[in-house]
Design a protein around this motif. Structure first.
Motif, PDB file in Angstrom:
ATOM      1  N   UNK B  40       0.784  -1.233   0.000  1.00  0.00           N
ATOM      2  CA  UNK B  40       0.000   0.000   0.000  1.00  0.00           C
ATOM      3  C   UNK B  40       0.811   1.275   0.000  1.00  0.00           C
ATOM      4  N   UNK B  41       2.112   1.149  -0.183  1.00  0.00           N
ATOM      5  CA  UNK B  41       2.976   2.327  -0.179  1.00  0.00           C
ATOM      6  C   UNK B  41       3.728   2.449  -1.501  1.00  0.00           C
ATOM      7  N   UNK B  42       4.232   3.652  -1.747  1.00  0.00           N
ATOM      8  CA  UNK B  42       5.085   3.840  -2.900  1.00  0.00           C
ATOM      9  C   UNK B  42       6.490   3.351  -2.610  1.00  0.00           C
ATOM     10  N   UNK B  43       7.278   3.122  -3.638  1.00  0.00           N
ATOM     11  CA  UNK B  43       8.669   2.692  -3.427  1.00  0.00           C
ATOM     12  C   UNK B  43       9.460   3.750  -2.666  1.00  0.00           C
ATOM     13  N   UNK B  44      10.262   3.284  -1.706  1.00  0.00           N
ATOM     14  CA  UNK B  44      11.142   4.169  -0.934  1.00  0.00           C
ATOM     15  C   UNK B  44      12.579   3.955  -1.394  1.00  0.00           C
ATOM     16  N   UNK B  45      13.239   5.049  -1.665  1.00  0.00           N
ATOM     17  CA  UNK B  45      14.618   4.982  -2.133  1.00  0.00           C
ATOM     18  C   UNK B  45      15.531   4.440  -1.044  1.00  0.00           C
ATOM     19  N   UNK B  46      16.416   3.520  -1.429  1.00  0.00           N
ATOM     20  CA  UNK B  46      17.411   2.983  -0.497  1.00  0.00           C
ATOM     21  C   UNK B  46      18.817   3.458  -0.833  1.00  0.00           C
ATOM     22  N   UNK B  47      19.229   3.226  -2.079  1.00  0.00           N
ATOM     23  CA  UNK B  47      20.591   3.566  -2.455  1.00  0.00           C
ATOM     24  C   UNK B  47      20.717   3.536  -3.967  1.00  0.00           C
ATOM     25  N   UNK B  60      17.124   5.602   5.695  1.00  0.00           N
ATOM     26  CA  UNK B  60      16.345   4.399   6.017  1.00  0.00           C
ATOM     27  C   UNK B  60      17.224   3.160   6.064  1.00  0.00           C
ATOM     28  N   UNK B  61      18.360   3.240   5.402  1.00  0.00           N
ATOM     29  CA  UNK B  61      19.224   2.069   5.263  1.00  0.00           C
ATOM     30  C   UNK B  61      20.056   1.894   6.532  1.00  0.00           C
ATOM     31  N   UNK B  66      23.604  -3.715   3.232  1.00  0.00           N
ATOM     32  CA  UNK B  66      24.770  -3.315   2.450  1.00  0.00           C
ATOM     33  C   UNK B  66      24.524  -3.668   0.999  1.00  0.00           C
ATOM     34  N   UNK B  67      24.979  -2.799   0.122  1.00  0.00           N
ATOM     35  CA  UNK B  67      24.818  -3.027  -1.312  1.00  0.00           C
ATOM     36  C   UNK B  67      26.156  -2.850  -1.992  1.00  0.00           C
ATOM     37  N   UNK B  68      26.331  -3.626  -3.041  1.00  0.00           N
ATOM     38  CA  UNK B  68      27.558  -3.543  -3.815  1.00  0.00           C
ATOM     39  C   UNK B  68      27.232  -3.603  -5.302  1.00  0.00           C
ATOM     40  N   UNK B  69      28.145  -3.076  -6.073  1.00  0.00           N
ATOM     41  CA  UNK B  69      28.030  -3.204  -7.524  1.00  0.00           C
ATOM     42  C   UNK B  69      29.448  -3.351  -8.097  1.00  0.00           C
ATOM     43  N   UNK B  70      30.035  -4.494  -7.881  1.00  0.00           N
ATOM     44  CA  UNK B  70      31.406  -4.692  -8.367  1.00  0.00           C
ATOM     45  C   UNK B  70      31.463  -4.631  -9.882  1.00  0.00           C
ATOM     46  N   UNK B  71      32.468  -3.975 -10.379  1.00  0.00           N
ATOM     47  CA  UNK B  71      32.695  -3.865 -11.822  1.00  0.00           C
ATOM     48  C   UNK B  71      31.581  -3.096 -12.530  1.00  0.00           C
ATOM     49  N   UNK B  72      30.700  -2.478 -11.802  1.00  0.00           N
ATOM     50  CA  UNK B  72      29.680  -1.646 -12.426  1.00  0.00           C
ATOM     51  C   UNK B  72      28.658  -2.395 -13.246  1.00  0.00           C
ATOM     52  N   UNK B  78      22.423  -7.023   0.468  1.00  0.00           N
ATOM     53  CA  UNK B  78      22.445  -7.984   1.555  1.00  0.00           C
ATOM     54  C   UNK B  78      21.798  -7.377   2.785  1.00  0.00           C
ATOM     55  N   UNK B  79      20.986  -8.180   3.447  1.00  0.00           N
ATOM     56  CA  UNK B  79      20.408  -7.785   4.725  1.00  0.00           C
ATOM     57  C   UNK B  79      20.900  -8.779   5.770  1.00  0.00           C
ATOM     58  N   UNK B  80      21.559  -8.291   6.777  1.00  0.00           N
ATOM     59  CA  UNK B  80      22.050  -9.155   7.842  1.00  0.00           C
ATOM     60  C   UNK B  80      21.075  -9.134   9.022  1.00  0.00           C
ATOM     61  N   UNK B  81      21.010 -10.247   9.710  1.00  0.00           N
ATOM     62  CA  UNK B  81      20.184 -10.357  10.933  1.00  0.00           C
ATOM     63  C   UNK B  81      18.778  -9.819  10.663  1.00  0.00           C
ATOM     64  N   UNK B  82      18.107 -10.435   9.721  1.00  0.00           N
ATOM     65  CA  UNK B  82      16.800  -9.932   9.283  1.00  0.00           C
ATOM     66  C   UNK B  82      15.811  -9.812  10.432  1.00  0.00           C
ATOM     67  N   UNK B  83      14.937  -8.831  10.300  1.00  0.00           N
ATOM     68  CA  UNK B  83      13.869  -8.580  11.272  1.00  0.00           C
ATOM     69  C   UNK B  83      12.538  -8.630  10.523  1.00  0.00           C
ATOM     70  N   UNK B  84      11.451  -8.822  11.276  1.00  0.00           N
ATOM     71  CA  UNK B  84      10.152  -8.913  10.617  1.00  0.00           C
ATOM     72  C   UNK B  84       9.818  -7.633   9.859  1.00  0.00           C
ATOM     73  N   UNK B  85      10.299  -6.520  10.348  1.00  0.00           N
ATOM     74  CA  UNK B  85      10.053  -5.246   9.676  1.00  0.00           C
ATOM     75  C   UNK B  85      10.752  -5.118   8.332  1.00  0.00           C
TER      76      UNK B  85
END
Lengths: 112, 114
Positions: B40-47, B60-61, B66-72, B78-85
């Motif tokens: 029910x929400x619009x997309x929220x920017x992360x990175x 919000x992050x 953590x996000x990566x883009x090796x070599x472009x 990646x989300x570590x220790x995930x939570x229900x939220x």
């Protein structure tokens, strides 16, 4: 900072009726404006965009939108909707900084 | 133009586990974006990245993200220790150039944390 407000969270309409989905934005600089559509369990698909020039922009599936700088609005319209237009619609603003800011969305429900 | 590809489409995990999502953008698109969308929400920017450089991260992050883009090219989130939220749809998008080109979105990865 830029922000987008979509004034209606839900818009029910009968098939073949006209529809308008309202969008207001705030920005202190020149903006680029977009409307996207999202069908269930899918990503967002571009409907149309305003970059510059003519304030009336035509998009896919018979949709059009009008940019109104004085009212900071970018409302989406279609003269006659189909059942297949039932979806979530998002207005978005992008300044030259690079990221797109979305509104909360308007759920369009077309009834036979 | 094969479109933006995201993998997996769905992920169910238990609270506390780590998860990683992959995004393959449209080739030659130099900018890649991650968004999160809850019901029910619009997309929220992360990175977002320009080539391999991460240019902006949302407040919000949290540190668990953590996000990566090796070599472009492709990117991972990646989300570590995930939570229900953290349960949400994670959308990836790419574009060529800057603000006047539209974002092209993938179909998203739906994460459910139990």
């Amino acid at each position: 900072a830029q922000s987008v407000t979509q004034l209606d969270s839900q818009v029910p309409v009968f098939e073949e009726a006209p529809v308008e989905l309202r969008c207001n934005y705030s920005s202190s600089v020149s903006v680029y404006l977009f409307w996207y559509v999202q069908y269930p369990n899918q990503g967002l698909q571009l409907l149309l965009k305003y970059l510059s020039g003519s304030t009336l922009v035509k998009g896919i599936n018979g949709f059009e939108a009008e940019f109104n700088k004085s009212q900071t609005s970018f409302h989406l319209r279609k003269p006659s909707v189909h059942i297949s237009d039932t979806a979530e619609y998002f207005c978005a603003v992008n300044n030259q900084g690079g990221k797109l800011i979305f509104g909360q969305g308007t759920e369009l429900s077309v009834k036979p | 133009d094969t479109g933006v590809s995201q993998d997996p489409r769905h992920k169910i995990t238990k609270r506390g586990q780590n998860v990683t999502f992959r995004c393959d953008p449209i080739s030659e698109h130099n900018r890649l974006y991650w968004y999160r969308q809850t019901l029910g929400q619009g997309p929220e920017f992360l990175t977002y990245f320009q080539n391999e450089a991460q240019l902006e991260k949302s407040r919000l992050l949290s540190d668990r993200f953590s996000a990566e883009r090796p070599k472009g090219s492709f990117s991972t989130l990646e989300i570590q220790r995930t939570e229900q939220g953290d349960s949400a749809m994670y959308l990836c998008a790419s574009r060529r150039g800057r603000g006047n080109s539209p974002l092209h979105f993938g179909n998203g990865t739906r994460l459910t944390v139990t």
